[in-house]
Design a protein around this motif. Sequence first.
Motif, short mmCIF file in Angstrom:
data_model
loop_
_atom_site.label_atom_id
_atom_site.label_comp_id
_atom_site.label_asym_id
_atom_site.label_seq_id
_atom_site.Cartn_x
_atom_site.Cartn_y
_atom_site.Cartn_z
N SER A 74 4.01 -12.98 35.41
CA SER A 74 3.58 -11.66 34.92
C SER A 74 3.71 -11.56 33.40
O SER A 74 2.78 -11.17 32.72
CB SER A 74 4.39 -10.53 35.58
OG SER A 74 4.05 -10.42 36.95
N ASP A 120 -3.49 -12.21 36.91
CA ASP A 120 -3.68 -12.02 38.37
C ASP A 120 -5.09 -11.57 38.69
O ASP A 120 -5.41 -11.37 39.87
CB ASP A 120 -2.79 -10.89 38.91
CG ASP A 120 -1.31 -11.11 38.74
OD1 ASP A 120 -0.93 -12.04 38.02
OD2 ASP A 120 -0.55 -10.34 39.34
N ASP A 127 -2.58 -5.83 38.36
CA ASP A 127 -1.41 -5.34 37.61
C ASP A 127 -1.75 -4.10 36.79
O ASP A 127 -0.97 -3.15 36.73
CB ASP A 127 -0.82 -6.45 36.73
CG ASP A 127 -0.04 -7.47 37.56
OD1 ASP A 127 0.01 -7.32 38.79
OD2 ASP A 127 0.54 -8.40 36.97
N GLY A 176 3.09 -5.99 37.35
CA GLY A 176 2.75 -4.93 38.30
C GLY A 176 3.93 -4.03 38.62
O GLY A 176 4.24 -3.10 37.87
N ASN A 230 -0.58 -7.43 32.21
CA ASN A 230 -0.98 -8.79 32.58
C ASN A 230 -2.35 -8.81 33.24
O ASN A 230 -2.65 -7.98 34.10
CB ASN A 230 0.07 -9.33 33.57
CG ASN A 230 -0.34 -10.64 34.20
OD1 ASN A 230 -0.89 -11.50 33.54
ND2 ASN A 230 -0.07 -10.78 35.48
CA CA Z 1 1.17 -9.23 39.29
#
Ligand code: CA
Length: 303
Positions: A196, A33, A45, A6, A30
């Motif tokens: 991540s 999440d 992200d 992110g 990613n």
């Molecule tokens: Ca993240």
Amino acid sequence: MVLAGGLGGSRLALALAETIDPGELTIVGNVGDDVEILGLHVSPDLDTILYTLTGRLDEAKGWGRAGETWNTLETVAELGGESWFRLGDFDLGVHLVRTEALRRGEPLSAVTARIARALGLEPTLLPATDERLRTWLATPAGELPFQEWFVARGHRDGVDGVRFEGGEAARPAPGVIEALEAADLIAIAPSNPFVSVGPILAVAGIREALEGRAVPAVAVSPLIGGEAVRGPAGRMLAHLRGGTGPQHVTDCYKGLIDALVIDEADADAEAGVRTIVTRTLMEDAEGRRRVAEAVLESVAALR
Ligand code: CA
Ligand code: GDP
């Protein structure tokens, strides 16, 4: 191409997009999440990247949209609905469109491309996979799903291990391996290596493609003076890798990088790989330019 989470991911992606022809940049994001909230598929992200690179990010918060309002969430809370995950009114529009598309059977990569085009994103943004991949954290309080650990509990629980549910079965989204193979340079953003970048590398074939690369790969350290700019990366490196120096970041990327961009504040510490030293904070255009140039310099240096 850049592998990105992110905040740190989008900052490096923006830095590169401001320095090279943005149409030549591919960002692999990613999805570990990702979470279902109120029946909506949220890809935090990917959205941070979309918002950052199209000038929509709330920079003070480092997530969500600038000028956001919260009327919907206030109503949800009034009604006793799920309100721990902060979804703003502007942001919700993206989740509605994405969720409706996914329910119709459109792959995440396709709807992401559609949203990216509509928002005016110039680089190519690909989710690491179209399939379900979810990050879980082993903590003293038990195993927690990513967002429960990160948002609901404020990442206060120590992390003893990370697991990527669906990682082995997940295939790379269309274009990911092709982009890795066609890249002139592969950059790993200063994103959290465990939660991540880890989920991206867990997708079958992505780590192997990186190991078999024919071009330089360079990571940017998320640490400045041995501390994360934001979030739990420092604590996680200390606990899971035994320290917060450049070497501990390198240890996360064994066989995957040829160089590490580190901050001047960390220049004296051992890195175990070739280093490029600069000031790595990317809070303004000048900082981003410095880091992008350091990353791009590595191509020439490593050839
Ligand atoms: Ca993240
Ligand atoms: P998240 O998905 O939003 O949590 O963000 P990422 O995993 O992509 O990025 C979080 C990491 O980025 C943290 O460990 C920060 O230390 C790092 N980070 C954020 N901004 C910067 C920056 O300007 N420079 C550097 N070097 N690292 C940064």
